[in-house]
Design an enzyme around this catalytic site. Structure first.
Site, PDB file in Angstrom:
ATOM      1  N   LYS A   1       0.812  -1.220   0.000  1.00 55.09           N
ATOM      2  CA  LYS A   1       0.000   0.000   0.000  1.00 55.09           C
ATOM      3  C   LYS A   1       0.844   1.267   0.000  1.00 55.09           C
ATOM      4  CE  LYS A   1      -4.252  -1.709   2.082  1.00 55.09           C
ATOM      5  NZ  LYS A   1      -5.183  -1.584   3.200  1.00 55.09           N
TER       6      LYS A   1
ATOM      7  N   LYS B   1      -7.541 -11.136  -8.287  1.00 53.69           N
ATOM      8  CA  LYS B   1      -8.817 -11.235  -7.593  1.00 53.69           C
ATOM      9  C   LYS B   1      -9.720 -10.051  -7.928  1.00 53.69           C
ATOM     10  CE  LYS B   1      -8.029  -8.933  -3.233  1.00 53.69           C
ATOM     11  NZ  LYS B   1      -8.593  -8.892  -1.899  1.00 53.69           N
TER      12      LYS B   1
ATOM     13  N   LYS C   1     -12.138  -3.835  -5.489  1.00 50.17           N
ATOM     14  CA  LYS C   1     -12.755  -2.523  -5.700  1.00 50.17           C
ATOM     15  C   LYS C   1     -11.810  -1.569  -6.402  1.00 50.17           C
ATOM     16  CE  LYS C   1     -11.453  -0.965  -1.104  1.00 50.17           C
ATOM     17  NZ  LYS C   1     -11.286  -2.241  -0.426  1.00 50.17           N
TER      18      LYS C   1
HETATM   19  P1  ADP Z   1     -10.814  -5.220  -1.956  1.00 47.21           P
HETATM   20  O1  ADP Z   1      -9.837  -6.311  -2.288  1.00 47.21           O
HETATM   21  O2  ADP Z   1     -11.864  -5.047  -2.991  1.00 47.21           O
HETATM   22  O3  ADP Z   1     -10.082  -3.948  -1.590  1.00 47.21           O
HETATM   23  P2  ADP Z   1     -11.070  -5.604   0.859  1.00 47.21           P
HETATM   24  O4  ADP Z   1      -9.595  -5.811   0.911  1.00 47.21           O
HETATM   25  O5  ADP Z   1     -11.628  -4.354   1.449  1.00 47.21           O
HETATM   26  O6  ADP Z   1     -11.558  -5.717  -0.645  1.00 47.21           O
HETATM   27  O7  ADP Z   1     -11.742  -6.882   1.497  1.00 47.21           O
HETATM   28  C1  ADP Z   1     -12.887  -6.882   2.310  1.00 47.21           C
HETATM   29  C2  ADP Z   1     -13.235  -8.342   2.580  1.00 47.21           C
HETATM   30  O8  ADP Z   1     -13.629  -8.993   1.370  1.00 47.21           O
HETATM   31  C3  ADP Z   1     -12.048  -9.165   3.117  1.00 47.21           C
HETATM   32  O9  ADP Z   1     -12.547 -10.080   4.076  1.00 47.21           O
HETATM   33  C4  ADP Z   1     -11.537  -9.893   1.897  1.00 47.21           C
HETATM   34  O10 ADP Z   1     -10.907 -11.124   2.238  1.00 47.21           O
HETATM   35  C5  ADP Z   1     -12.815 -10.133   1.108  1.00 47.21           C
HETATM   36  N1  ADP Z   1     -12.520 -10.145  -0.328  1.00 47.21           N
HETATM   37  C6  ADP Z   1     -12.058  -9.103  -1.052  1.00 47.21           C
HETATM   38  N2  ADP Z   1     -11.925  -9.422  -2.346  1.00 47.21           N
HETATM   39  C7  ADP Z   1     -12.321 -10.724  -2.448  1.00 47.21           C
HETATM   40  C8  ADP Z   1     -12.409 -11.648  -3.540  1.00 47.21           C
HETATM   41  N3  ADP Z   1     -12.098 -11.281  -4.783  1.00 47.21           N
HETATM   42  N4  ADP Z   1     -12.863 -12.901  -3.289  1.00 47.21           N
HETATM   43  C9  ADP Z   1     -13.201 -13.275  -2.034  1.00 47.21           C
HETATM   44  N5  ADP Z   1     -13.137 -12.454  -0.965  1.00 47.21           N
HETATM   45  C10 ADP Z   1     -12.697 -11.196  -1.154  1.00 47.21           C
HETATM   46 NA    NA Z   2      -7.769  -5.099  -0.509  1.00 48.28          NA
END
Ligand code: ADP
Ligand code: NA
Length: 328
Positions: A114, A195, A198
């Site tokens: 980050k 993956k 957002k």
């Molecule tokens: P992002 O990766 O979109 O920034 P976050 O890191 O804020 O999402 O993750 C919030 C929650 O959602 C966490 O518990 C994370 O493990 C889960 N999560 C995020 N992306 C995925 C994904 N592509 N598949 C499954 N779980 C996910």
């Molecule tokens: Na993330």
């Protein structure tokens, strides 16, 4: 052993995507049935570790609250609250930051990742936010924490800090355990090697909980697969089509092998529409509930206010005890 208590948090980052829902939020709903005491926090103090527009942030807290409720988080069973309304999170975070070494934080992969995307390597807050996460968990003497594999190292930090505190000041914090999700990671619809996230800039890569049926159909229609037209499940060699099968499996509750059997004779292009329809059927009641709740700001703030009171009833005596033990 102490009574089980679950804590989890999610940043107010607008409308969650299908990965957030299938990987995290859906299990929050089942945990509130399994455990007597669960706390779910919209962690806005974590969001400001990177620049935020104030009005957008305020709106995002309410949007995330609406989404959690629409997914099935029940405020009569769970304590649902906004992190910044419970000042003990930041206060305990300070005390625990004094028990954490700089190198321990510097080696966390999230910081390396980050900080690179931020001007001047990012803020001090971005550097120490894992300690705030530790405080989020320990403030409720939590025993179980649902975590994705991307957060496993932060839970290890939590366990280390809890042990350090207990060694230095006396047994106080239970050592929280991970509730590892068995859910498969959902991949980007445009690049099945990464993956769904957002922060993905590609417009059609991510399905949001509020996407309309037309948008969902378009995104699945454009999903990147390979040039084999058969439907098989082979995440290593065929990540694109396998991601679609995994999504289909997650929303239907049927095993990938069963779905592959059912799809015999379908071209990939036809199967994409089958998956889109399954996702639409699953998300439609959630989408409608999100829209209804977003229009009722008074109700949403009321839920958060009740949650704050309930959270502080647990947090205040814990924080007071910590202060006494530390000599404050
Ligand atoms: P992002 O990766 O979109 O920034 P976050 O890191 O804020 O999402 O993750 C919030 C929650 O959602 C966490 O518990 C994370 O493990 C889960 N999560 C995020 N992306 C995925 C994904 N592509 N598949 C499954 N779980 C996910
Ligand atoms: Na993330």
């Amino acid at each position: 052993s102490p009574a089980p208590r679950v804590f989890s948090g999610i940043q107010p980052t607008g409308i969650p995507h299908l990965g957030n829902y299938l990987g995290a939020l859906r299990s929050w709903v089942s945990l509130q049935e399994e455990f007597g005491s669960v706390l779910y926090s919209v962690v806005d103090l974590h969001s400001i570790t990177v620049p935020q527009d104030p009005d957008t942030l305020r709106r995002s807290v309410l949007d995330m609250t609406a989404c959690l409720l629409a997914c099935g988080v029940n405020p009569d069973k769970s304590c649902l609250f906004q992190q910044s309304q419970v000042p003990e999170h930041a206060e305990l975070g300070w005390i625990l930051s004094c028990l954490t070494s700089m190198p321990r934080l510097r080696h966390l992969p999230q910081w390396k990742m980050k900080s690179q995307s931020q001007k001047n390597e990012g803020s001090v807050g971005l550097f120490i936010y894992p300690v705030l996460q530790v405080a989020d968990i320990l403030l409720y003497q939590s025993t179980h924490v649902p975590v994705g594999d991307d957060q496993a190292q932060h839970l290890e930090l939590t366990q280390d800090v809890a042990r350090t505190f207990n060694n230095q000041y006396g047994e106080f914090f239970p050592i929280p355990r991970a509730l590892m999700s068995s859910a498969k990671k959902i991949r980007s619809l445009r690049d099945p090697l990464v993956k769904m996230s957002k922060s993905d800039p590609q417009k059609l890569a991510t399905v949001r909980l509020t996407d309309t049926p037309d948008e969902i159909v378009m995104k699945f229609r454009k999903a990147v697969t390979d040039c084999t037209s058969e439907v098989t499940y082979d995440p290593e060699r065929r990540p694109g089509i396998s991601n679609l099968v995994a999504i289909h499996s997650a929303v239907s509750g049927l095993a990938p092998e069963e779905l592959v059997r059912q799809s015999r004779g379908l071209e990939t292009a036809q199967y994409k529409l089958v998956v889109a329809e399954a996702v639409i059927a699953h998300l439609t009641p959630i989408r409608e509930e999100v829209h209804r709740l977003r229009g009722d700001t008074g109700f949403l703030t009321g839920v958060l206010t009740r949650g704050t009171h309930a959270a502080r009833e647990v947090a205040t005596p814990v924080y007071d005890a910590v202060c006494r033990m530390v000599g404050l």
